[in-house]
Design a protein around this motif. Structure first.
Motif, PDB file in Angstrom:
ATOM      1  N   GLY A   1       0.812  -1.208   0.000  1.00 56.34           N
ATOM      2  CA  GLY A   1       0.000   0.000   0.000  1.00 56.34           C
ATOM      3  C   GLY A   1       0.844   1.255   0.000  1.00 56.34           C
ATOM      4  O   GLY A   1       0.531   2.235  -0.699  1.00 56.34           O
TER       5      GLY A   1
ATOM      6  N   SER B   1       0.820   4.050  -3.003  1.00 55.76           N
ATOM      7  CA  SER B   1       0.502   5.460  -2.800  1.00 55.76           C
ATOM      8  C   SER B   1       1.368   6.361  -3.678  1.00 55.76           C
ATOM      9  O   SER B   1       0.997   7.505  -3.967  1.00 55.76           O
ATOM     10  CB  SER B   1       0.670   5.837  -1.323  1.00 55.76           C
TER      11      SER B   1
ATOM     12  N   PHE C   1      -3.735   4.871   0.293  1.00 52.90           N
ATOM     13  CA  PHE C   1      -3.194   3.511   0.217  1.00 52.90           C
ATOM     14  C   PHE C   1      -2.089   3.278   1.238  1.00 52.90           C
ATOM     15  O   PHE C   1      -1.807   2.138   1.609  1.00 52.90           O
ATOM     16  CB  PHE C   1      -2.665   3.226  -1.189  1.00 52.90           C
TER      17      PHE C   1
ATOM     18  N   LEU D   1      -3.719   2.115   5.649  1.00 52.35           N
ATOM     19  CA  LEU D   1      -4.799   1.138   5.580  1.00 52.35           C
ATOM     20  C   LEU D   1      -5.643   1.189   6.843  1.00 52.35           C
ATOM     21  O   LEU D   1      -5.120   1.220   7.955  1.00 52.35           O
ATOM     22  CB  LEU D   1      -4.221  -0.272   5.387  1.00 52.35           C
TER      23      LEU D   1
ATOM     24  N   ASP E   1      -9.692  -1.085  -4.242  1.00 51.63           N
ATOM     25  CA  ASP E   1      -8.282  -1.416  -4.019  1.00 51.63           C
ATOM     26  C   ASP E   1      -7.908  -1.249  -2.550  1.00 51.63           C
ATOM     27  O   ASP E   1      -7.178  -2.067  -1.998  1.00 51.63           O
ATOM     28  CB  ASP E   1      -7.397  -0.530  -4.901  1.00 51.63           C
ATOM     29  N   HIS E   2      -8.393  -0.193  -1.938  1.00 49.97           N
ATOM     30  CA  HIS E   2      -8.085   0.039  -0.529  1.00 49.97           C
ATOM     31  C   HIS E   2      -8.641  -1.089   0.330  1.00 49.97           C
ATOM     32  O   HIS E   2      -7.981  -1.570   1.261  1.00 49.97           O
ATOM     33  CB  HIS E   2      -8.650   1.389  -0.083  1.00 49.97           C
TER      34      HIS E   2
ATOM     35  N   LEU F   1      -6.509  -4.300   0.037  1.00 53.37           N
ATOM     36  CA  LEU F   1      -5.274  -4.168   0.815  1.00 53.37           C
ATOM     37  C   LEU F   1      -5.556  -4.254   2.311  1.00 53.37           C
ATOM     38  O   LEU F   1      -4.806  -4.886   3.064  1.00 53.37           O
ATOM     39  CB  LEU F   1      -4.596  -2.835   0.489  1.00 53.37           C
ATOM     40  N   SER F   2      -6.648  -3.626   2.758  1.00 54.46           N
ATOM     41  CA  SER F   2      -6.982  -3.641   4.182  1.00 54.46           C
ATOM     42  C   SER F   2      -7.331  -5.048   4.653  1.00 54.46           C
ATOM     43  O   SER F   2      -6.896  -5.486   5.727  1.00 54.46           O
ATOM     44  CB  SER F   2      -8.149  -2.689   4.465  1.00 54.46           C
TER      45      SER F   2
ATOM     46  N   SER G   1      -4.201  -7.066   4.967  1.00 54.10           N
ATOM     47  CA  SER G   1      -3.456  -6.736   6.181  1.00 54.10           C
ATOM     48  C   SER G   1      -4.072  -7.408   7.414  1.00 54.10           C
ATOM     49  O   SER G   1      -3.360  -7.928   8.279  1.00 54.10           O
ATOM     50  CB  SER G   1      -3.419  -5.217   6.368  1.00 54.10           C
TER      51      SER G   1
END
Length: 496
Positions: A224, A228, A254, A257, A450-451, A454-455, A458
């Protein structure tokens, strides 16, 4: 801890606190590369003197107390498909074996502007065609967990460099899983963003967004952070929406997160999307992983979007891409072009207008079926790759569990299922399979979420890290250091 093994986030914070010198950091990464690269052949070109010079400038800025970029002092590896000024860009092709880059690619320039420094170039299959990183210019790149096995591809050199601690970040690109497949085989992270998030300003067929650049790292948060910087406005990509000089997405988001409540999520799981030729060892490993992870979610359903015609659609669109980009070199210099590129160009030449029209029409229906599916599903979990890592002497799996594959890229179906729909997808490490090799879990979200992808990645990394049965392997660096040079292995130069 050796600085090489820090996450990018931790290294950046240590540099800002003056606990880690950029020069010390660069030296550690150079030393790690010199210690183990001979065994895996991940980094195929570098200028360490230049890197050290840049690191001294980075350290001077820290000492002076100047404004530091978000990646200040970090080091990144660069896939040998994009330019780094002063280093060769060969594309793994003998035709470009002596091609030196005069300027940085826009992606590299963006990373530099944020304070990062290139380590060197990483190996690829010829023209990124295929899932086995080997070519006639630089030879083979081996899997650091078993030097007889492939690291997949096409961003294989980047994945291996990350796994071995040569760099905390690396560039990659993805059409049929080239970010995600090597991440799975090497126990790192590969993120394929929604089309246009990372501009593909040089994409040959601009209106066909199958290929996209993207970040690779060792954690979702690091991916992320890199995204960014890569997610910048660039009107040369028709899928990068730019309004008043800004994209529709906030790139800085990004790097930060947000926490995600897994108990609120509706998750679909599938072993094969109803069509991918998934090996039994992959199915069983995936089922065990889901059994462990499922209690964290609100709802788990074994289901899949309608993927009717996926193989045919992908084969036609891929053939068109290769025909447009590589037809001339196959015709004029056939002895300088490898079998995968040659096969794709031949596929393209065999297509007729009705077949192309049918594939394009089916592609539209495919996309709409995925949008309908995600109206009642938040994310899909599935294997990243259809097979466990196999010998690098095998150009591609000709059969899976005794059943013949239809092409050199058929075994990448778990990845191109979401490529065709244009949805963001990430591979994260999820333990080992029954052969002791790394296993990659793929997470797919809604288009432009997309966010969220990624979150979720994580959050799942934290769950996996706290589960003994899913803990992720790390390469045996001592064994790699004492291993003979990979270039001495039989078949190293046999790229066909």
């Amino acid at each position: 801890m050796n600085p090489c093994d820090l996450t990018a986030m931790d290294a950046r914070q240590a540099i800002a606190r003056k606990d880690l010198s950029p020069v010390e950091y660069a030296n550690a990464l150079i030393q790690r590369t010199e210690q183990v690269n001979h065994a895996v052949n991940a980094v195929v070109a570098h200028d360490f003197d230049q890197l050290l010079d840049e690191s001294r400038k980075a350290e001077a800025l820290v000492t002076k107390g100047g404004d530091l970029g978000p990646l200040h002092g970090l080091v990144f590896a660069v896939k040998d498909m994009i330019d780094v000024a002063g280093l060769p860009t060969t594309f793994g092709s003998p035709l470009f074996a002596k091609n030196m880059a005069a300027n940085d690619d826009p992606m590299v320039a963006a990373m530099r502007a944020a304070g990062a420094m290139p380590l060197g170039k990483t190996n690829v299959p010829e023209w990124s065609a295929g899932g086995n990183t080997r070519n006639a210019v630089h030879g083979v790149t081996a899997n650091p967990y078993d030097l007889s096995k492939t690291c997949a591809g096409s961003s294989g050199g980047s994945a291996v460099a990350l796994a071995c601690g040569m760099a905390p970040l690396a560039t990659g690109s993805d059409t049929g899983g080239s970010l995600r497949n090597p991440a799975a085989f090497c126990s790192v992270v590969g993120f394929r963003p929604s089309p246009g998030v990372v501009p593909g300003e040089k994409r040959g067929i601009a209106a066909l967004p199958l290929p996209t650049p993207g970040p690779m790292a060792r954690t979702a948060a690091d991916a992320g952070l890199m995204l960014s910087i890569l997610a910048r406005p660039d009107r040369r990509d028709p899928y990068t929406a730019v309004i008043a000089g800004r994209t529709l997405w906030d790139p800085s988001g990004f790097a930060k997160l947000k926490r995600m409540d897994l108990a609120k999520l509706r998750i679909a799981v599938t072993e094969d999307f109803g069509f991918a030729p998934t090996e039994s060892i992959v199915r069983s490993t995936f089922r065990r992983a889901i059994e462990t992870l499922s209690p964290a979610f609100r709802q788990i359903d074994e289901t899949t979007p309608d993927c009717s015609g996926a193989d045919r659609i992908f084969s036609v669109l891929r053939a068109l891409m290769f025909l447009g980009n590589h037809h001339k070199m196959v015709i004029e210099t056939p002895d300088q072009v490898g079998p995968n590129v040659t096969a794709n160009v031949a596929e393209g030449l065999a297509l007729d207008p009705l077949t192309i029209s049918d594939a394009l029409t089916r592609h539209g229906a495919y996309y709409r079926a995925w949008q309908a599916f995600f109206e009642t599903t938040d994310y899909i979990l599935c294997p990243a790759v259809t097979v466990s890592p196999r010998p690098w002497t095998e150009l591609y799996p000709a059969e899976i569990d005794g059943r013949a594959t239809s092409s050199y890229y058929h075994w990448l179906a778990m990845a191109y299922a979401s490529t065709l729909a244009g949805h963001p997808s990430i591979t994260i490490p999820c333990g080992r399979d029954d052969k002791g090799m790394p296993f990659g879990l793929q997470i797919i979200g809604r288009r432009h979420d997309d966010h969220g992808v990624l979150s979720l990645a994580s959050e799942l990394e934290a769950v996996i890290g706290g589960t003994s049965t899913l803990q992720n392997p790390r390469p045996n660096l001592a064994a790699l250091q004492s291993a003979p040079p990979l270039k001495e292995a039989e078949g190293f130069w046999n790229f066909g």
